[in-house]
Enzyme design. Structure first.
Site, PDB file in Angstrom:
ATOM      1  N   ASP A 221       0.841  -0.984  -0.053  1.00  0.00           N
ATOM      2  CA  ASP A 221      -0.031   0.077   0.019  1.00  0.00           C
ATOM      3  C   ASP A 221       0.972   1.520   0.163  1.00  0.00           C
ATOM      4  O   ASP A 221       1.615   1.440   0.985  1.00  0.00           O
ATOM      5  CB  ASP A 221      -0.989   0.002   1.253  1.00  0.00           C
ATOM      6  CG  ASP A 221      -1.826   1.134   1.122  1.00  0.00           C
ATOM      7  OD1 ASP A 221      -2.600   1.381   0.317  1.00  0.00           O
ATOM      8  OD2 ASP A 221      -1.924   1.914   2.249  1.00  0.00           O
ATOM      9  N   GLU A 305      -0.980  -1.711  -5.879  1.00  0.00           N
ATOM     10  CA  GLU A 305      -2.015  -0.925  -6.464  1.00  0.00           C
ATOM     11  C   GLU A 305      -1.708   0.001  -7.592  1.00  0.00           C
ATOM     12  O   GLU A 305      -0.414   0.601  -7.386  1.00  0.00           O
ATOM     13  CB  GLU A 305      -2.523  -0.049  -5.437  1.00  0.00           C
ATOM     14  CG  GLU A 305      -4.059   0.058  -5.395  1.00  0.00           C
ATOM     15  CD  GLU A 305      -4.461   0.813  -4.063  1.00  0.00           C
ATOM     16  OE1 GLU A 305      -5.853   1.103  -4.023  1.00  0.00           O
ATOM     17  OE2 GLU A 305      -3.941   0.941  -2.978  1.00  0.00           O
ATOM     18  N   ASP A 388      -3.806   1.787   6.689  1.00  0.00           N
ATOM     19  CA  ASP A 388      -2.855   1.120   5.812  1.00  0.00           C
ATOM     20  C   ASP A 388      -2.648  -0.158   5.750  1.00  0.00           C
ATOM     21  O   ASP A 388      -2.657  -1.043   4.887  1.00  0.00           O
ATOM     22  CB  ASP A 388      -1.291   1.859   5.941  1.00  0.00           C
ATOM     23  CG  ASP A 388      -1.257   3.316   5.441  1.00  0.00           C
ATOM     24  OD1 ASP A 388      -2.333   3.590   4.913  1.00  0.00           O
ATOM     25  OD2 ASP A 388      -0.781   3.975   6.269  1.00  0.00           O
TER      26      ASP A 388
END
Ligand SMILES: [Zn+2]
Length: 410
Positions: A221, A305, A388
């Site tokens: 992340d 991501e 997170d």
């Protein structure tokens, strides 16, 4: 030196000293080494750089002239005849004959590529934001000369032979994994010399320590507060020197802009900016490589991501050291994963990794701009999440699902 029977047809563009990616089963990597030319070699290189610059600038001028008179752009072959072969016979450009033709022809190819990148960015064929048209090269910037196999040889004595320059002393800080297809000789604005080799490497050929646990995998992340969060809430903090470097660079840049054109003080200030850039780049590269190595060393699979870091950079006036590093981090991670045979998958950037509760799957997490400051939240199901760490779990799960469904490269 390692000799490789493979040869490589395609050449990546001139992208400085960064890693290059290919989506096929082969990656092009750059390996840079410091070189130490002698005084006569430095003079020979100065001539080469000068000639390369002139040919490149002549090519840009020729294209501009063609554009003004609404003529078709001259082809690289045409420019080769006109700006190299014919020019050598004129008194103004006779000195072009003193250097090898290889880097001069490469300068024309580089110019052609620069125009292609420019037009592709206009039509949207090229990822990332719009780029400007090629500009004239200046003496005060980084100087480069690119040689294909015809122009250089790696000698048995460990030296790099460059046509019409000689055998250069080179500091081999690591081994080349295969025979290079080209080398770019670089002189930085602070007067350091480098040889940057392009080497084609097959995917999955680089050795990495085997990992005992096949389940060792992580989502990543990318943080706003920290640099990245890994499995189990393990955090990579953004290094302090990112901010420090930015502050110093801003200050030096401001000082430079106040100095008078052509003055000795301006030259000094310019050197200072160049040196700061160089130091920042070296430190950042070193730091990034360490992070990438650690992640690949500990994980069988990595899921990230797709934040569209390029888009992030576009909406800000000047790209910060941190933002620039994020893009490089992801590119290097993907490249290293490919080379070491690890699984790597991109998660769609619209996947609600932050909002999903990793315990019950409800969309109860922080949303939108006002949600940016929420570090911890509780879901209706009773689970309490660190923002997170929760996002990492979701990214990892989604990555696993994509890979299992065959939607990602493994
Ligand atoms: Zn829940």
């Amino acid at each position: 030196m390692i000799v490789c029977p493979r040869s490589c047809a395609s050449e990546p563009g001139d992208e400085g000293m960064s890693y290059l990616l290919a989506t096929v089963a082969r990656v092009h990597l750059r390996y840079s080494f410091r070189i130490y030319p002698t005084r006569p070699q430095r003079q020979a290189l100065a001539r080469v750089f000068g000639c390369v610059r002139v040919v490149y600038n002549d090519a840009v001028a020729a294209r501009k002239a063609a554009h003004r008179s609404q003529l078709a752009y001259p082809s690289t072959a045409e420019l080769d005849k006109r700006l190299i072969t014919a020019a050598k016979r004129t008194p103004e450009r006779a000195w072009l004959a003193e250097v090898s033709t290889v880097p001069l022809q490469q300068a024309l190819r580089d110019c052609h590529q620069a125009y292609r990148n420019f037009f592709d960015s206009l039509t949207g064929k090229r990822a990332g934001g719009r780029i400007g048209p090629p500009r004239f090269k200046r003496r005060s910037n980084t100087q480069t000369a690119r040689y294909t196999r015809r122009g250089f040889t790696l000698k048995a004595n460990g030296r790099l032979y460059i046509a019409k320059v000689g055998e250069l002393k080179i500091a081999w800080s690591r081994e080349l994994p295969a025979e290079p297809s080209s080398v770019t000789v670089i002189k930085t604005p602070t007067g350091k010399y480098y040889a940057s080799f392009v080497v084609a490497v097959d995917d999955g050929t680089e050795m990495a320590e085997p990992i005992a646990d096949p389940e060792a995998e992580t989502g990543i992340d990318l943080g706003l507060k920290s640099f990245a969060v890994l499995r189990g809430g393990k955090t990579i903090e953004s290094p302090k020197f990112f901010r420090q470097a930015e502050r110093k660079l801003k200050k030096a840049q401001r000082a430079l802009s106040r100095k008078q054109q052509g003055s000795a003080r301006r030259e000094k200030a310019r050197l200072k900016v160049a040196r700061l850039h160089e130091q920042t780049r070296a430190k950042r590269d070193d730091w990034l490589n360490k992070q990438v190595k650690a992640i690949i060393g500990e994980n069988q699979a990595v899921y990230v991501e797709d934040l569209c870091v390029k888009g992030l950079a576009r909406c800000r006036a000047s790209k910060s050291v941190h933002d620039a590093a994020l893009g490089m981090f992801l590119a290097r991670l993907e490249s290293k994963a490919a080379r070491t045979g690890r699984t790597f998958a991109w998660i769609d950037r619209y996947f609600p990794s932050t909002q999903l509760c990793s315990a019950c799957g409800a969309l109860t997490g922080p949303k939108g701009l006002e949600g940016l400051s929420v570090r911890e939240w509780a879901c209706g199901c009773g689970a309490v999440h660190d923002r997170d760490a929760n996002a990492e779990i979701n990214i990892r799960r989604e990555g696993k699902r994509l890979v299992a469904a065959g939607h990602a490269d493994t």
